[in-house]
Design a protein around this motif. Structure first.
Motif, mmCIF file in Angstrom:
data_model
loop_
_atom_site.group_PDB
_atom_site.id
_atom_site.type_symbol
_atom_site.label_atom_id
_atom_site.label_comp_id
_atom_site.label_asym_id
_atom_site.label_seq_id
_atom_site.Cartn_x
_atom_site.Cartn_y
_atom_site.Cartn_z
ATOM 1 N N LEU A 118 0.771 8.305 1.018
ATOM 2 C CA LEU A 118 -0.259 9.026 0.272
ATOM 3 C C LEU A 118 -0.412 8.512 -1.163
ATOM 4 O O LEU A 118 -1.448 8.709 -1.791
ATOM 5 N N GLY A 119 0.608 7.839 -1.679
ATOM 6 C CA GLY A 119 0.556 7.345 -3.048
ATOM 7 C C GLY A 119 -0.578 6.395 -3.331
ATOM 8 O O GLY A 119 -0.933 6.187 -4.505
ATOM 9 N N ALA A 120 -1.188 5.831 -2.303
ATOM 10 C CA ALA A 120 -2.272 4.866 -2.519
ATOM 11 C C ALA A 120 -3.447 5.487 -3.263
ATOM 12 O O ALA A 120 -4.036 4.846 -4.140
ATOM 13 N N VAL A 121 -3.800 6.718 -2.944
ATOM 14 C CA VAL A 121 -5.002 7.307 -3.553
ATOM 15 C C VAL A 121 -4.797 7.634 -5.034
ATOM 16 O O VAL A 121 -5.554 7.157 -5.880
ATOM 17 N N PRO A 122 -3.798 8.428 -5.413
ATOM 18 C CA PRO A 122 -3.643 8.688 -6.845
ATOM 19 C C PRO A 122 -3.304 7.445 -7.654
ATOM 20 O O PRO A 122 -3.640 7.372 -8.844
ATOM 21 N N ALA A 123 -2.662 6.458 -7.044
ATOM 22 C CA ALA A 123 -2.329 5.234 -7.770
ATOM 23 C C ALA A 123 -3.564 4.425 -8.119
ATOM 24 O O ALA A 123 -3.581 3.710 -9.120
ATOM 25 N N VAL A 124 -4.613 4.533 -7.311
ATOM 26 C CA VAL A 124 -5.737 3.604 -7.411
ATOM 27 C C VAL A 124 -7.043 4.291 -7.793
ATOM 28 O O VAL A 124 -7.898 3.696 -8.449
ATOM 29 N N ALA A 125 -7.224 5.558 -7.417
ATOM 30 C CA ALA A 125 -8.551 6.186 -7.505
ATOM 31 C C ALA A 125 -9.110 6.187 -8.919
ATOM 32 O O ALA A 125 -10.288 5.864 -9.133
ATOM 33 N N LEU A 126 -8.297 6.536 -9.910
ATOM 34 C CA LEU A 126 -8.824 6.626 -11.271
ATOM 35 C C LEU A 126 -9.067 5.250 -11.886
ATOM 36 O O LEU A 126 -9.994 5.073 -12.678
ATOM 37 N N ALA A 127 -8.248 4.262 -11.515
ATOM 38 C CA ALA A 127 -8.538 2.896 -11.958
ATOM 39 C C ALA A 127 -9.856 2.421 -11.343
ATOM 40 O O ALA A 127 -10.682 1.791 -12.016
#
Length: 413
Positions: A118-127
């Motif tokens: 699940l870490g993929a979304v918060p790690a990347v979404a705002l960038a």
């Protein structure tokens, strides 16, 4: 690609981008927090203490916290959207598998792996947002994204709780997994391809380069204070939602589980305040809105000292509204305050602190709640919020100096 300045509100791509990330938020956060509504059932069924049952949330957030920086590296190599797609799909499979575990140990291991995916979304979404949306509208777009995450968190709790009350807690988690699978499909269909990002496949990405990108942000006082907001505010937020159910199902309240589940509707306050906070920040500046949001959280916590259900509910709504307002500001601030070549790492470090706080305090505050009771437990969370607000007031008043670029890094990374 150099002529692309970001999608503007009203454009088809802007709407699809926010809608796609909205469903990514549902697919991510519904899975992440679905056990929270059934923690008393897990504790009773598996014969474990409340803090041990709460590890079903903390293990997932710990996996997410550990994975956000690696996911930012993956996203720099394969692209923002493919990285998010891989993570969401893998997490959905693990979400289906987790309830099959027959004991608490195996269940926690699968939840840990689920969190890592699940870490993929918060790690990347705002960038991704900071690169694809016009800079003047980035704060409002970030607020809209955070609003979508609140719907996901709410949906996970509202689905798992009633289903578990009718059948059992495992059925509740499977129902959430089905919801997340449908949301993942909608995300893949809606989200537009990246136009403001250059793949780094041609660059010899090595440990020193990544370490340099992380170090740029870790040397920034602004970034460190934003990470402190994430660690402290999220830690208190998860603590309240983890143990409120235990508080209200015990005397003198003795509420049934289905009524306690309905209290998660307070999440809708965050759905409203997240985009509102982003819009206010665009007009009045981020710091005043951040401090007002932290103050709102503290006010809500004070109301939760009153030992009657209506006061607790009002306090929960006010606390939730303040938390999500603060999170919308701080999470959007971290990548925009970073150099373009370190935005993904700035966002990842923010979420490392965010989910690190969730994991640490979501577990540790349970022992405080069990040992000394609700009042001291709430007082400790008030202190955490006060420290976060004081740090923000002291360190975020002046713009930070622009950090030097990472040698050899692409300016669009």
């Amino acid at each position: 690609m150099s002529g692309f300045s970001g999608h503007l509100p009203g454009s088809r791509e802007y709407r699809r981008l926010l809608a796609g990330l909205f469903f990514a938020g549902i697919a991510t956060f519904a899975q992440l927090y679905s056990p929270q509504a059934v923690l008393p059932m897990i504790a009773a069924d598996l014969g474990v203490a409340p803090a041990t049952a709460a590890l079903s949330v903390s293990a997932c957030t710990l996996g997410l916290a550990a994975a956000v920086i690696p996911w930012s590296m993956v996203a720099d190599r394969v692209g923002r959207v493919p990285a998010m797609a891989i993570g969401i799909l893998a997490a959905t499979v693990l979400g289906v598998a987790a309830p099959f575990a027959g004991d608490i140990g195996l269940f926690l291991v699968v939840r840990l792996l689920e969190g890592a995916a699940l870490g993929a979304v918060p790690a990347v979404a705002l960038a991704y947002l900071s690169e694809e949306v016009d800079a003047g509208h980035a704060a409002a777009a970030a607020g809209s994204y955070v609003a979508g995450t609140t719907v996901g968190g709410l949906a996970g709790r509202l689905v798992s709780g009633p289903v578990a009350d009718l059948v059992e807690w495992r059925a509740g988690l499977w129902a959430v997994a089905g919801l997340c699978a449908a949301s993942a499909v909608l995300f893949l269909w809606l989200v537009p391809r990246a136009r403001g990002f250059v793949l780094h496949r041609h660059l010899p990405e090595r440990g020193p380069r990544i370490a340099a990108r992380l170090a740029v942000n870790l040397r920034s006082p602004v970034q460190l204070v934003l990470y402190a907001q994430a660690f402290l505010l999220m830690g208190g937020f998860v603590g309240i939602y983890n143990y409120l159910g235990f508080h209200l199902t015990a005397p003198p309240f003795a509420l049934p589980a289905w009524i306690v589940t309905l209290l998660f509707l307070a999440y809708l306050a965050g759905t409203l305040t997240s985009p509102w906070a982003g819009s206010l920040a665009a007009r009045h500046g981020r710091l005043p809105v951040l401090l007002a949001s932290v103050g709102c959280s503290i006010l809500g916590l004070v109301l939760m000292f009153v030992p009657v259900v209506p006061a607790l509910l009002v306090g929960l709504v006010v606390f939730t509204a303040g938390f999500f307002g603060a999170h919308a500001i701080a999470s959007g601030w971290a990548p925009t305050a970073a150099r373009p070549d370190t935005r993904a790492q700035a966002s990842s470090l923010y979420y490392l602190a965010y989910y690190g706080g969730s994991s640490v305090f979501g577990w540790a505050l349970g022992w405080l709640f069990a040992d000394v009771g609700w009042e001291v437990f709430v007082a400790a969370i008030i202190a955490m919020c006060a420290v976060a607000g004081a740090l923000a007031a002291l360190a975020l008043r002046r713009p930070a100096p622009t950090p030097a670029p990472v040698p050899g890094a692409s300016p669009t990374g």
